[in-house]
Design a protein around this motif. Structure first.
Motif, short mmCIF file in Angstrom:
data_model
loop_
_atom_site.label_atom_id
_atom_site.label_comp_id
_atom_site.label_asym_id
_atom_site.label_seq_id
_atom_site.Cartn_x
_atom_site.Cartn_y
_atom_site.Cartn_z
N GLU A 145 0.62 -1.34 -0.03
CA GLU A 145 0.01 -0.10 0.19
C GLU A 145 0.84 1.23 0.02
N VAL A 146 2.10 1.24 0.65
CA VAL A 146 2.93 2.45 0.55
C VAL A 146 3.54 2.69 -0.76
N ALA A 147 3.88 1.69 -1.60
CA ALA A 147 4.29 1.71 -2.96
C ALA A 147 3.19 2.11 -3.63
N ALA A 148 1.97 1.77 -3.31
CA ALA A 148 0.80 2.40 -4.12
C ALA A 148 0.59 3.53 -4.09
N ILE A 149 0.82 4.00 -2.94
CA ILE A 149 0.59 5.55 -2.39
C ILE A 149 1.61 6.48 -3.57
N ALA A 150 2.73 5.98 -3.60
CA ALA A 150 3.77 6.72 -4.44
C ALA A 150 3.38 6.36 -5.87
N ASP A 151 2.76 5.53 -6.38
CA ASP A 151 2.11 5.27 -7.73
C ASP A 151 1.01 6.42 -7.98
N LEU A 152 0.33 6.63 -6.78
CA LEU A 152 -0.92 7.54 -6.88
C LEU A 152 -0.55 8.86 -6.87
N VAL A 153 0.65 9.13 -6.12
CA VAL A 153 1.09 10.67 -6.33
C VAL A 153 1.58 11.01 -7.90
N ASP A 154 2.34 10.08 -8.49
CA ASP A 154 2.77 9.97 -9.68
C ASP A 154 1.53 10.16 -10.79
N ALA A 155 0.45 9.53 -10.34
CA ALA A 155 -0.66 9.21 -11.46
C ALA A 155 -1.20 10.90 -11.34
N ARG A 156 -1.27 11.45 -10.20
CA ARG A 156 -1.77 12.61 -9.98
C ARG A 156 -0.86 13.87 -10.63
N GLY A 157 0.22 13.34 -11.24
CA GLY A 157 1.15 14.51 -11.82
C GLY A 157 1.90 15.07 -10.68
N GLU A 158 2.19 14.53 -9.57
CA GLU A 158 2.91 15.26 -8.58
C GLU A 158 4.18 14.19 -8.34
N THR A 159 4.83 14.62 -7.33
CA THR A 159 6.28 13.82 -6.84
C THR A 159 6.15 13.74 -5.31
N VAL A 160 6.74 12.69 -5.12
CA VAL A 160 7.04 12.40 -3.58
C VAL A 160 8.12 13.24 -2.94
N LEU A 161 8.00 13.56 -1.85
CA LEU A 161 9.10 14.44 -1.22
C LEU A 161 10.42 13.41 -0.97
N TRP A 162 9.95 12.25 -0.67
CA TRP A 162 11.40 11.30 -0.29
C TRP A 162 10.65 10.16 0.05
N GLY A 163 11.48 9.02 -0.33
CA GLY A 163 10.88 7.70 -0.05
C GLY A 163 10.64 6.81 -1.32
N PRO A 164 9.98 5.57 -1.18
CA PRO A 164 10.10 4.84 0.07
C PRO A 164 11.32 4.61 0.59
N LEU A 165 11.62 4.33 1.85
CA LEU A 165 12.87 3.97 2.56
C LEU A 165 12.49 3.41 4.09
N ARG A 166 13.31 2.33 4.60
CA ARG A 166 13.09 2.03 5.82
C ARG A 166 14.22 3.01 6.76
N HIS A 167 13.44 3.52 7.90
CA HIS A 167 14.10 4.22 8.78
C HIS A 167 15.04 3.35 9.69
N GLY A 168 15.96 3.75 10.23
CA GLY A 168 16.79 3.29 11.37
C GLY A 168 16.07 3.20 12.75
N MET A 169 15.53 4.52 13.17
CA MET A 169 15.01 4.70 14.34
C MET A 169 13.49 4.37 14.05
N GLY A 170 13.01 3.22 14.62
CA GLY A 170 11.58 2.99 14.28
C GLY A 170 11.67 1.86 13.48
N ARG A 171 12.36 1.69 12.46
CA ARG A 171 12.31 0.49 11.45
C ARG A 171 11.10 0.71 10.52
N ASN A 172 10.24 1.67 10.41
CA ASN A 172 9.24 1.81 9.63
C ASN A 172 9.41 2.26 8.19
N ILE A 173 8.80 1.60 7.14
CA ILE A 173 9.10 1.85 5.71
C ILE A 173 8.10 3.12 5.59
#
Length: 293
Positions: free
Chosen positions: A202-230
């Motif tokens: 779903e997180v990757a699909a959100i990035a695809d949705l941003v692109d489909a809307r003609g916009e760009t993500v600020l950053w990511g996807p990535l996995r943080h060291g602190m908290g380990r969340n993607i």
């Protein structure tokens, strides 16, 4: 220690100059359900709770307040007593938000408004849609001139626990999630809100949705060291950063947990997978607390 007085992150309320653009973001990007609209205000829901996100049309883009959920009525009363004893300004007795059934609101030393409550109006759950909808509002990150002061408030008044430190910054938890609030050095603003999704799909699909809307993500996807969340980050029309994340570390035993001590050296603290360093200007984004008269 008894049960913590705060059990979860509740909601966020924003003042926005462009309400239609904000509403489009809430439904088209976040996939939230439009619960109610009245004049220049709009409320958006995830499930049965009245709202997780509130927008109010205003002449400024700013944070109105954040909501924290107390464990029960006794915890709410204890939180109120601690806030009064700390000498912080009680902004309102009773609910500050439409859709909240009890509680109070106060202003902290940096001008941020917190609404503490234990009950929100429950209504018919938001209907399922094809939209990518998060499972919950998971955390906030604040940037303030003196992070340790905000940390002390959250720990001493509301029983937040330290999960990890990075120099003057800190991640604090109010339940098993690695963090519900992050506090870092900065000019005095809320940097981002974060919405949890089930998996990286779903997180990757959100990035695809941003692109489909003609916009760009600020950053990511990535996995943080602190908290380990993607995580993936985008910026909404108001200027607030919104994080979409999954797979956060959970801490089930407070007694056994030793907070990590990180430094800004290298990239592992922020990106385990590689040197995906913070984009230039990323830390300066966000919204200040709203002006109150």
């Amino acid at each position: 220690m008894g049960a913590p007085v705060i059990r979860e992150i509740g909601h966020v309320s924003l003042r926005v100059r462009d309400l239609p653009a904000a509403q489009d973001f809430a439904t088209g990007m976040l996939g939230l359900h439009p619960r109610e609209q009245s004049g220049k205000e709009a409320w958006f829901a995830l499930g049965a709770g009245h709202h997780a996100l509130h927008y109010r049309a205003a002449d400024e883009d700013a944070l109105d307040h954040v909501g924290l959920v107390a464990a029960d009525a006794d915890a709410l009363a204890e939180a109120r007593k601690r806030v009064e004893s700390a000498g912080l300004q009680i902004l309102q007795d009773g609910p500050l938000s439409h859709g909240v059934e009890d509680g109070f609101a106060f202003t902290d030393e940096f001008g941020f408004v917190f609404e503490i409550y234990s009950r929100m109006v429950q209504t018919t759950p938001a209907p399922p849609t094809a939209a990518l909808r998060p499972t919950r509002l998971g955390h906030f990150n604040f940037f303030v001139p003196e992070p340790r002061r905000m940390e002390r408030m959250l720990v001493e008044l509301f029983d937040f626990r330290v999960s990890d430190r990075i120099e003057e910054g800190v991640f604090l938890r109010c339940n098993v999630d690695h963090h519900g609030i992050g506090v870092f050095p900065g000019p005095g603003q809320i940097h981002h809100c974060a919405w949890e999704y089930p998996t990286i799909v779903e997180v990757a699909a959100i990035a695809d949705l941003v692109d489909a809307r003609g916009e760009t993500v600020l950053w990511g996807p990535l996995r943080h060291g602190m908290g380990r969340n993607i995580a993936t980050y985008v910026q909404e029309p108001s200027g607030l950063v919104q994080e979409f994340y999954c797979d956060m570390e959970r801490i089930y035993d407070d007694e056994a947990h030793t907070p990590g001590e990180w430094t800004f050296d290298g990239h592992k603290w922020v990106s385990l997978w590689g040197p995906h360093l913070t984009p230039e200007g990323f830390s300066e984004l966000g919204l200040p607390p709203g002006t109150r008269t």
